[in-house]
Design a protein around this motif. Sequence first.
Motif, PDB file in Angstrom:
ATOM      1  N   ARG A 293       0.952  -1.258  -0.184  1.00 34.66           N
ATOM      2  CA  ARG A 293      -0.072   0.091   0.038  1.00 34.66           C
ATOM      3  C   ARG A 293       1.034   1.260   0.311  1.00 34.66           C
ATOM      4  NH1 ARG A 293      -2.282  -2.376   4.433  1.00 34.66           N
ATOM      5  NH2 ARG A 293      -1.303  -0.458   5.835  1.00 34.66           N
ATOM      6  N   HIS A 294       0.238   2.227  -0.303  1.00 38.47           N
ATOM      7  CA  HIS A 294       0.960   3.668  -0.397  1.00 38.47           C
ATOM      8  C   HIS A 294       1.712   4.271   0.914  1.00 38.47           C
ATOM      9  CE1 HIS A 294      -1.774   6.032   2.033  1.00 38.47           C
ATOM     10  NE2 HIS A 294      -2.560   5.105   1.797  1.00 38.47           N
ATOM     11  N   ASP A 295       1.238   3.472   1.979  1.00 38.49           N
ATOM     12  CA  ASP A 295       1.805   3.946   3.362  1.00 38.49           C
ATOM     13  C   ASP A 295       2.796   2.874   3.930  1.00 38.49           C
ATOM     14  OD1 ASP A 295       0.158   1.904   3.610  1.00 38.49           O
ATOM     15  OD2 ASP A 295      -0.932   2.887   5.461  1.00 38.49           O
ATOM     16  N   GLN A 296       3.302   1.971   2.918  1.00 40.18           N
ATOM     17  CA  GLN A 296       4.134   0.953   3.383  1.00 40.18           C
ATOM     18  C   GLN A 296       5.536   0.946   2.844  1.00 40.18           C
ATOM     19  OE1 GLN A 296       1.533  -2.462   2.240  1.00 40.18           O
ATOM     20  NE2 GLN A 296       1.553  -2.707   4.738  1.00 40.18           N
ATOM     21  N   GLN A 297       5.906   2.377   2.815  1.00 39.53           N
ATOM     22  CA  GLN A 297       7.364   2.434   2.457  1.00 39.53           C
ATOM     23  C   GLN A 297       8.498   1.915   3.313  1.00 39.53           C
ATOM     24  OE1 GLN A 297       8.726   6.492   1.360  1.00 39.53           O
ATOM     25  NE2 GLN A 297      10.774   6.008   1.462  1.00 39.53           N
ATOM     26  N   GLU A 298       8.177   1.833   4.531  1.00 36.50           N
ATOM     27  CA  GLU A 298       9.091   1.480   5.609  1.00 36.50           C
ATOM     28  C   GLU A 298       9.069  -0.423   5.398  1.00 36.50           C
ATOM     29  OE1 GLU A 298       9.317   0.893  10.681  1.00 36.50           O
ATOM     30  OE2 GLU A 298       7.532   1.555   9.675  1.00 36.50           O
ATOM     31  N   VAL A 299       8.264  -0.678   4.797  1.00 40.88           N
ATOM     32  CA  VAL A 299       8.262  -2.382   4.696  1.00 40.88           C
ATOM     33  C   VAL A 299       9.049  -2.563   3.571  1.00 40.88           C
ATOM     34  CG1 VAL A 299       6.772  -4.529   4.038  1.00 40.88           C
ATOM     35  CG2 VAL A 299       5.775  -2.586   5.675  1.00 40.88           C
ATOM     36  N   ALA A 300       8.832  -1.769   2.502  1.00 39.03           N
ATOM     37  CA  ALA A 300       9.603  -1.845   1.226  1.00 39.03           C
ATOM     38  C   ALA A 300      11.205  -1.490   1.586  1.00 39.03           C
ATOM     39  CB  ALA A 300       9.089  -0.835   0.314  1.00 39.03           C
ATOM     40  N   ASP A 301      11.339  -0.621   2.382  1.00 39.68           N
ATOM     41  CA  ASP A 301      12.890  -0.334   2.599  1.00 39.68           C
ATOM     42  C   ASP A 301      13.547  -1.320   3.529  1.00 39.68           C
ATOM     43  OD1 ASP A 301      12.879   2.135   1.534  1.00 39.68           O
ATOM     44  OD2 ASP A 301      12.386   3.107   3.187  1.00 39.68           O
ATOM     45  N   HIS A 302      12.686  -2.123   4.232  1.00 40.77           N
ATOM     46  CA  HIS A 302      13.076  -3.079   5.047  1.00 40.77           C
ATOM     47  C   HIS A 302      13.673  -4.323   4.382  1.00 40.77           C
ATOM     48  CE1 HIS A 302      13.385  -5.724   8.668  1.00 40.77           C
ATOM     49  NE2 HIS A 302      12.533  -6.793   8.085  1.00 40.77           N
ATOM     50  N   TYR A 303      12.683  -4.791   3.366  1.00 46.17           N
ATOM     51  CA  TYR A 303      12.987  -5.842   2.584  1.00 46.17           C
ATOM     52  C   TYR A 303      14.000  -5.705   1.486  1.00 46.17           C
ATOM     53  CZ  TYR A 303      10.004  -8.548   5.470  1.00 46.17           C
ATOM     54  OH  TYR A 303       9.277  -9.332   6.412  1.00 46.17           O
ATOM     55  N   ALA A 304      14.108  -4.059   1.054  1.00 47.45           N
ATOM     56  CA  ALA A 304      15.186  -4.052   0.252  1.00 47.45           C
ATOM     57  C   ALA A 304      16.804  -4.000   0.761  1.00 47.45           C
ATOM     58  CB  ALA A 304      15.078  -2.510  -0.478  1.00 47.45           C
ATOM     59  N   ARG A 305      16.788  -4.071   2.027  1.00 48.41           N
ATOM     60  CA  ARG A 305      18.180  -4.365   2.763  1.00 48.41           C
ATOM     61  C   ARG A 305      18.394  -5.621   2.532  1.00 48.41           C
ATOM     62  NH1 ARG A 305      15.472  -1.182   6.685  1.00 48.41           N
ATOM     63  NH2 ARG A 305      16.403   1.044   6.710  1.00 48.41           N
ATOM     64  N   PRO A 306      19.836  -5.853   2.495  1.00 50.30           N
ATOM     65  CA  PRO A 306      20.381  -7.330   2.640  1.00 50.30           C
ATOM     66  C   PRO A 306      19.633  -8.073   4.039  1.00 50.30           C
ATOM     67  CG  PRO A 306      22.193  -5.808   2.068  1.00 50.30           C
ATOM     68  CD  PRO A 306      20.846  -5.037   2.312  1.00 50.30           C
ATOM     69  N   GLU A 307      19.620  -9.240   4.148  1.00 52.87           N
ATOM     70  CA  GLU A 307      18.933  -9.850   5.310  1.00 52.87           C
ATOM     71  C   GLU A 307      19.909  -9.544   6.610  1.00 52.87           C
ATOM     72  OE1 GLU A 307      16.674 -13.854   6.842  1.00 52.87           O
ATOM     73  OE2 GLU A 307      17.978 -13.634   4.737  1.00 52.87           O
ATOM     74  N   ARG A 308      20.907  -9.295   6.689  1.00 52.39           N
ATOM     75  CA  ARG A 308      21.750  -9.433   7.916  1.00 52.39           C
ATOM     76  C   ARG A 308      21.713  -7.846   8.338  1.00 52.39           C
ATOM     77  NH1 ARG A 308      24.964  -9.598   3.483  1.00 52.39           N
ATOM     78  NH2 ARG A 308      26.092  -7.686   2.878  1.00 52.39           N
ATOM     79  N   ASP A 309      21.217  -6.769   7.578  1.00 45.64           N
ATOM     80  CA  ASP A 309      21.137  -5.553   7.673  1.00 45.64           C
ATOM     81  C   ASP A 309      19.812  -5.276   8.381  1.00 45.64           C
ATOM     82  OD1 ASP A 309      23.972  -5.316   7.256  1.00 45.64           O
ATOM     83  OD2 ASP A 309      23.574  -4.513   5.265  1.00 45.64           O
ATOM     84  N   ARG A 310      18.808  -5.973   8.473  1.00 50.19           N
ATOM     85  CA  ARG A 310      17.644  -5.579   8.648  1.00 50.19           C
ATOM     86  C   ARG A 310      17.231  -5.553  10.083  1.00 50.19           C
ATOM     87  NH1 ARG A 310      14.964  -9.987   4.718  1.00 50.19           N
ATOM     88  NH2 ARG A 310      15.568  -9.011   2.664  1.00 50.19           N
ATOM     89  N   PRO A 311      16.776  -4.381  10.488  1.00 52.60           N
ATOM     90  CA  PRO A 311      16.424  -4.291  11.907  1.00 52.60           C
ATOM     91  C   PRO A 311      15.266  -5.385  12.225  1.00 52.60           C
ATOM     92  CG  PRO A 311      15.476  -2.294  10.763  1.00 52.60           C
ATOM     93  CD  PRO A 311      16.298  -3.305   9.853  1.00 52.60           C
TER      94      PRO A 311
END
Length: 177
Positions: free
Chosen positions: A81-99
């Motif tokens: 959804r339009h308000d899920q940029q945080e989700v997109a950013d999270h999964y765009a990171r390498p797995e080891r760098d995800r909070p």
Amino acid sequence: MSPTTGRGGPTTAEYLDAARTFPTGVTVVATRYRDGTPAKTVSAFASLSLDPLLIAVAIGRHSPLVWAARASGVLSVNVLRHDQQEVADHYARPERDRPQPPPAGLVREHTGAPVLDDCLSWFDCRLVTVVPGGDHSLLIGQVVGVRSGNGPPLVHHAGRYHGLGPAAQQPLLPHRV
């Protein structure tokens, strides 16, 4: 006559400049592998066929998500959804760098592939085939389950996230990888 005539074709930079003019939806593609849930933000998604119901996603051929989907035989595509940029950013990171924890929960559906429990829509799929495509692999899945909701999607265009509609005329922040 194109400006690349006689030069052997466009450069990578020219290709990327042209490709960035095409707006795309933003998805999170996920699969299961052993006890993990490999997932990645992907904008190269398409509805492929209505008979049978097929989708296609393009993922970098060296991504762990490709071999995990091959091993498990399942994948999900989750439309943000339009308000899920945080989700997109999270999964765009390498797995080891995800909070941790992730900004949206994952649940298992028909195939056992993880789907986001809060997104615009999802497609639960059995992997049909993986086709090589240059530096990417094209994963083709047969859809066995779907869910759809309402609201505007998150859109990626010219290196930025955008929403659709009158309330979303300004671009969101550039995506961070």
